[in-house]
Enzyme design. Sequence first.
Site, PDB file in Angstrom:
ATOM      1  N   ASP A  23     -21.810  94.234  24.734  1.00  0.00           N
ATOM      2  CA  ASP A  23     -20.480  94.588  24.525  1.00  0.00           C
ATOM      3  C   ASP A  23     -19.576  93.439  25.117  1.00  0.00           C
ATOM      4  O   ASP A  23     -19.921  92.381  25.514  1.00  0.00           O
ATOM      5  CB  ASP A  23     -20.487  95.671  24.977  1.00  0.00           C
ATOM      6  N   TYR A  51     -31.284  95.918  34.170  1.00  0.00           N
ATOM      7  CA  TYR A  51     -30.000  96.062  33.644  1.00  0.00           C
ATOM      8  C   TYR A  51     -29.184  96.282  35.285  1.00  0.00           C
ATOM      9  O   TYR A  51     -30.009  96.609  36.527  1.00  0.00           O
ATOM     10  CB  TYR A  51     -28.808  97.017  32.751  1.00  0.00           C
TER      11      TYR A  51
END
Length: 253
Positions: free
Chosen positions: A52, A110
Amino acid sequence: MRNLRITLAFRGCAYHGTQVQKNALTVTEVFQDALEKVLGVREDIKNCSRLDAGVHANQFDLNIKTQSAIPCDGLLRGLNACLTGDMAVLAVREVPEDFHARYSCLGKEYLYKVHNAPIRDPFGAGLVCEYPFPLDEGTLHRAAQAFVGRHDFAAFCSAGSSVEDTVRTIHSFSVCREGEMVLFTVAGDGFLYNMVRILVGTLLDVAAGKIPVEALPEIIASRDRVRAGKTAPACGLYLNRVFYQLPLEDDAP
């Protein structure tokens, strides 16, 4: 025809994510422009993931198929000469013809960075999530273990996702402190839309006393997004590692 795996790192502040869009600057567009300058043709790119707007990457893999004879080290130097300062090519490697940056991926890791201090860090703007209230990283680490394993993570997926199968496996989830920085590191076989940011936001709501630790298994079982915590800001999120072989720890750029 050569198949090349190219590993990038980038700061996502200036980009509206990774996928090419008509009216916004993206990571893929900028990289593709640099690649065209070096190769003289605009090659098709296969990305490892879709990120994103505002999300960063310490490792982001893509692959291209090209007839160019430029050696890998020459391509690396040429690309870095054409890219802006917020993006760099870390490695260029020849890979088998059937390698695909997305479909050959076995898992991802992540990293989420929270600057935990009463005074914000002006040099971390856009790179970390600011959280001025006390955080007990030990408590958060123990709470995060509720997410480890194979679960249906529908409660931790933002609305708008078209994915039908919401079952994923989290291999590990650690929370640790380095000075004023609290680091959330989560590795798994795949992640849903905004899943990591919702997991972190839920843990921050646990720290704030809004969600009891003992309620986490019930929230997972509920599959109800309303019961999970907030979505943490994109600025603190980094795609940290992408795994293409087992054991996962051996595959790094």
